[in-house]
Design a protein around this motif. Structure first.
Motif, PDB file in Angstrom:
ATOM      1  N   PRO A  32     -16.508   8.846 -69.155  1.00 29.32           N
ATOM      2  CA  PRO A  32     -17.072   8.051 -67.651  1.00 29.32           C
ATOM      3  C   PRO A  32     -18.077   7.346 -67.867  1.00 29.32           C
ATOM      4  O   PRO A  32     -18.584   7.077 -69.689  1.00 29.32           O
ATOM      5  CB  PRO A  32     -18.197   9.910 -67.261  1.00 29.32           C
ATOM      6  CG  PRO A  32     -18.654  10.535 -68.926  1.00 29.32           C
ATOM      7  CD  PRO A  32     -17.580  10.008 -69.838  1.00 29.32           C
ATOM      8  N   LYS A  33     -19.065   6.892 -66.945  1.00 28.42           N
ATOM      9  CA  LYS A  33     -19.639   5.471 -66.691  1.00 28.42           C
ATOM     10  C   LYS A  33     -20.269   5.782 -65.871  1.00 28.42           C
ATOM     11  O   LYS A  33     -19.767   5.981 -64.555  1.00 28.42           O
ATOM     12  CB  LYS A  33     -18.867   3.971 -67.025  1.00 28.42           C
ATOM     13  CG  LYS A  33     -18.697   3.682 -68.006  1.00 28.42           C
ATOM     14  CD  LYS A  33     -17.863   2.059 -68.298  1.00 28.42           C
ATOM     15  CE  LYS A  33     -17.497   1.590 -66.902  1.00 28.42           C
ATOM     16  NZ  LYS A  33     -16.056   2.141 -66.474  1.00 28.42           N
ATOM     17  N   PRO A  34     -21.952   5.655 -65.893  1.00 26.17           N
ATOM     18  CA  PRO A  34     -23.225   6.076 -64.217  1.00 26.17           C
ATOM     19  C   PRO A  34     -22.455   4.955 -63.482  1.00 26.17           C
ATOM     20  O   PRO A  34     -22.939   3.924 -63.544  1.00 26.17           O
ATOM     21  CB  PRO A  34     -23.613   6.077 -64.673  1.00 26.17           C
ATOM     22  CG  PRO A  34     -24.074   5.429 -66.227  1.00 26.17           C
ATOM     23  CD  PRO A  34     -23.115   5.977 -66.556  1.00 26.17           C
ATOM     24  N   ALA A  35     -21.897   5.674 -61.860  1.00 24.64           N
ATOM     25  CA  ALA A  35     -21.804   4.857 -61.055  1.00 24.64           C
ATOM     26  C   ALA A  35     -21.071   3.427 -61.168  1.00 24.64           C
ATOM     27  O   ALA A  35     -21.336   2.638 -60.551  1.00 24.64           O
ATOM     28  CB  ALA A  35     -23.204   4.500 -60.649  1.00 24.64           C
ATOM     29  N   LEU A  36     -20.301   3.375 -62.408  1.00 20.32           N
ATOM     30  CA  LEU A  36     -19.456   2.188 -62.825  1.00 20.32           C
ATOM     31  C   LEU A  36     -18.124   2.846 -62.184  1.00 20.32           C
ATOM     32  O   LEU A  36     -17.673   4.166 -62.661  1.00 20.32           O
ATOM     33  CB  LEU A  36     -19.273   1.708 -63.637  1.00 20.32           C
ATOM     34  CG  LEU A  36     -21.415   0.663 -63.862  1.00 20.32           C
ATOM     35  CD1 LEU A  36     -21.499   0.646 -65.615  1.00 20.32           C
ATOM     36  CD2 LEU A  36     -20.442  -0.792 -63.277  1.00 20.32           C
ATOM     37  N   VAL A  37     -17.264   1.492 -62.090  1.00 21.65           N
ATOM     38  CA  VAL A  37     -15.813   2.139 -61.877  1.00 21.65           C
ATOM     39  C   VAL A  37     -15.650   2.720 -63.317  1.00 21.65           C
ATOM     40  O   VAL A  37     -15.445   1.655 -64.198  1.00 21.65           O
ATOM     41  CB  VAL A  37     -14.824   1.016 -61.261  1.00 21.65           C
ATOM     42  CG1 VAL A  37     -13.311   0.995 -60.987  1.00 21.65           C
ATOM     43  CG2 VAL A  37     -15.478  -0.076 -60.073  1.00 21.65           C
ATOM     44  N   GLN A 237     -32.449   6.348 -71.344  1.00 21.77           N
ATOM     45  CA  GLN A 237     -33.533   6.457 -72.865  1.00 21.77           C
ATOM     46  C   GLN A 237     -33.203   8.270 -73.099  1.00 21.77           C
ATOM     47  O   GLN A 237     -33.182   8.848 -73.382  1.00 21.77           O
ATOM     48  CB  GLN A 237     -34.153   6.079 -72.596  1.00 21.77           C
ATOM     49  CG  GLN A 237     -35.511   6.463 -73.499  1.00 21.77           C
ATOM     50  CD  GLN A 237     -35.174   5.693 -74.719  1.00 21.77           C
ATOM     51  OE1 GLN A 237     -34.464   4.205 -75.153  1.00 21.77           O
ATOM     52  NE2 GLN A 237     -34.347   6.397 -75.639  1.00 21.77           N
ATOM     53  N   ARG A 238     -33.350   8.651 -71.714  1.00 20.98           N
ATOM     54  CA  ARG A 238     -33.479  10.315 -71.924  1.00 20.98           C
ATOM     55  C   ARG A 238     -32.490  11.009 -72.208  1.00 20.98           C
ATOM     56  O   ARG A 238     -32.364  11.925 -73.216  1.00 20.98           O
ATOM     57  CB  ARG A 238     -33.606  10.733 -70.248  1.00 20.98           C
ATOM     58  CG  ARG A 238     -35.320  10.844 -70.145  1.00 20.98           C
ATOM     59  CD  ARG A 238     -35.737  12.270 -69.027  1.00 20.98           C
ATOM     60  NE  ARG A 238     -35.363  11.360 -67.579  1.00 20.98           N
ATOM     61  CZ  ARG A 238     -36.088  10.810 -66.453  1.00 20.98           C
ATOM     62  NH1 ARG A 238     -36.849  10.161 -67.410  1.00 20.98           N
ATOM     63  NH2 ARG A 238     -34.887   9.969 -65.635  1.00 20.98           N
ATOM     64  N   VAL A 239     -31.175  10.680 -72.333  1.00 19.87           N
ATOM     65  CA  VAL A 239     -29.810  10.745 -71.818  1.00 19.87           C
ATOM     66  C   VAL A 239     -30.491  10.235 -73.658  1.00 19.87           C
ATOM     67  O   VAL A 239     -28.940  11.749 -74.703  1.00 19.87           O
ATOM     68  CB  VAL A 239     -28.532   9.998 -72.216  1.00 19.87           C
ATOM     69  CG1 VAL A 239     -26.701  10.748 -72.488  1.00 19.87           C
ATOM     70  CG2 VAL A 239     -28.355  10.263 -70.538  1.00 19.87           C
ATOM     71  N   HIS A 252     -24.977  17.311 -69.424  1.00 22.39           N
ATOM     72  CA  HIS A 252     -26.154  16.948 -68.714  1.00 22.39           C
ATOM     73  C   HIS A 252     -27.018  15.798 -68.626  1.00 22.39           C
ATOM     74  O   HIS A 252     -26.986  16.295 -67.245  1.00 22.39           O
ATOM     75  CB  HIS A 252     -26.956  18.467 -68.857  1.00 22.39           C
ATOM     76  CG  HIS A 252     -27.685  19.120 -67.444  1.00 22.39           C
ATOM     77  ND1 HIS A 252     -27.651  19.658 -66.625  1.00 22.39           N
ATOM     78  CD2 HIS A 252     -28.869  18.554 -67.906  1.00 22.39           C
ATOM     79  CE1 HIS A 252     -28.066  19.313 -65.638  1.00 22.39           C
ATOM     80  NE2 HIS A 252     -29.601  18.880 -65.903  1.00 22.39           N
ATOM     81  N   THR A 253     -27.903  15.461 -68.917  1.00 21.71           N
ATOM     82  CA  THR A 253     -28.628  14.817 -68.836  1.00 21.71           C
ATOM     83  C   THR A 253     -27.898  13.489 -68.312  1.00 21.71           C
ATOM     84  O   THR A 253     -28.287  12.666 -67.057  1.00 21.71           O
ATOM     85  CB  THR A 253     -29.982  14.250 -69.457  1.00 21.71           C
ATOM     86  OG1 THR A 253     -30.255  14.984 -69.764  1.00 21.71           O
ATOM     87  CG2 THR A 253     -30.797  12.876 -69.473  1.00 21.71           C
ATOM     88  N   PHE A 254     -26.795  12.751 -68.542  1.00 24.41           N
ATOM     89  CA  PHE A 254     -25.992  11.641 -67.971  1.00 24.41           C
ATOM     90  C   PHE A 254     -25.812  12.005 -66.670  1.00 24.41           C
ATOM     91  O   PHE A 254     -25.528  11.194 -66.030  1.00 24.41           O
ATOM     92  CB  PHE A 254     -24.719  11.370 -68.987  1.00 24.41           C
ATOM     93  CG  PHE A 254     -23.084  10.375 -68.441  1.00 24.41           C
ATOM     94  CD1 PHE A 254     -23.760   9.304 -69.110  1.00 24.41           C
ATOM     95  CD2 PHE A 254     -23.130  10.699 -67.263  1.00 24.41           C
ATOM     96  CE1 PHE A 254     -22.486   8.329 -68.338  1.00 24.41           C
ATOM     97  CE2 PHE A 254     -22.132   9.979 -67.411  1.00 24.41           C
ATOM     98  CZ  PHE A 254     -21.917   7.943 -67.936  1.00 24.41           C
TER      99      PHE A 254
END
Length: 292
Positions: A32-37, A237-239, A252-254
């Motif tokens: 996965p990529k956060p909020a990306l296609v 950074q938290r991930v 989970h953090t992701f």
């Protein structure tokens, strides 16, 4: 400009163009990529799909070929070369927009990856092997030349609007500085995670996150302002702080980060462009190391 390029150099142009397109395809397919296609869907975008991004990437192969060819023709880092690849890039952008029905899929990647393809072609003229730092430094030198032929009425991108409004440095500055986000964050994290986990997907996700922690992504700034940018940087950074995407805590953090960005409709497209460049550099390094 001399239109003749020796046959063996022409084959090298084909190779570098293929590496560039492969990098774009690898970036968009990374999941996965956060909020990306990605392979799950369109992220925070209403106008982008995986299939559209893939068609766009393939449409740029002739452009990357011509940029490498220009490097072999001019043979030196110069204003003339910068302006030649600028003209090629504008023609490539027109092809991209025709392919996508007017949707801006890869404008930032044309700039960043185009510079890197050109730099790789130049470096290969005089070196049998070279480092990522050398490649990025040369790309930065090319970017420092000001193209006198950029149309005055050229469409201003969202990123450029943000830069003008907020005084934030964007993709142009990142390139002119030799791509510090890639050199100091993207590539080191890719190598470290790959070595530690032996998993290419998690290594690439971690590299993306590492660049998200530091980049002033103008795509996010345009959609969500400085607050959104801060939340992206801190969330990424938290991930990494809990062990990266390979860990249960990291996943989970992701997911928390992604839901936050989706709520903001904030897609880190600038970081995605730099991930494609990172993957291109990694491929080029491996190729030249094996064939030096």
């Amino acid at each position: 400009m001399n239109a003749h390029v020796q046959p063996h150099l022409t084959q090298h142009c084909v190779l570098l163009a293929a590496f560039a397109v492969d990098a774009l395809i690898a970036e968009v397919n990374l999941t996965p990529k956060p909020a990306l296609v990605d392979q799950r869907g369109s992220g925070a975008h209403d106008d982008l799909t995986l299939a559209l991004m893939q068609r766009s990437a393939h449409s740029l192969q002739p452009m990357f070929f011509k940029m490498a060819q220009a490097a072999f023709q001019y043979r030196t880092c110069s204003l003339a070369l910068r302006e030649a690849i600028g003209e090629i890039g504008r023609a490539g952008e027109a092809v991209m927009l025709q392919t996508t029905g007017g949707v801006n899929t890869h404008r930032g990647a044309i700039w960043a990856l185009g510079l890197m393809v050109t730099a790789a072609a130049l470096e290969s003229l005089t070196r049998k092997s070279f480092s990522a730092i050398e490649l990025c430094e040369l790309a930065g030198k090319i970017a420092q030349f000001e193209d006198r032929f950029i149309p005055q009425q050229a469409l201003i991108s969202h990123g450029q609007q943000v830069q003008k409004t907020l005084g934030i440095s964007g993709a142009k500055f990142q390139a002119q500085q030799g791509f510090p986000a890639i050199i100091h964050f993207g590539l080191p994290t890719l190598y470290k995670s790959r070595l530690a986990q032996g998993n290419e997907t998690t290594a690439r996700v971690d590299a993306l996150l590492a660049m998200m922690t530091t980049l002033n992504d103008t795509c996010v700034l345009y959609r969500a302002g400085a607050t959104g940018l801060k939340r992206m940087q801190q969330g990424a950074q938290r991930v990494l702080d809990v062990g990266g995407y390979s860990t249960v805590a990291g996943q989970h953090t992701f997911n928390v980060l992604e839901q936050d960005l989706l709520g903001l409709r904030a897609s880190p497209g600038g970081v995605a462009d730099l991930l494609a460049v990172t993957l291109f550099i990694d491929r080029v390094e491996q190729f030249y190391f094996k064939n030096k």
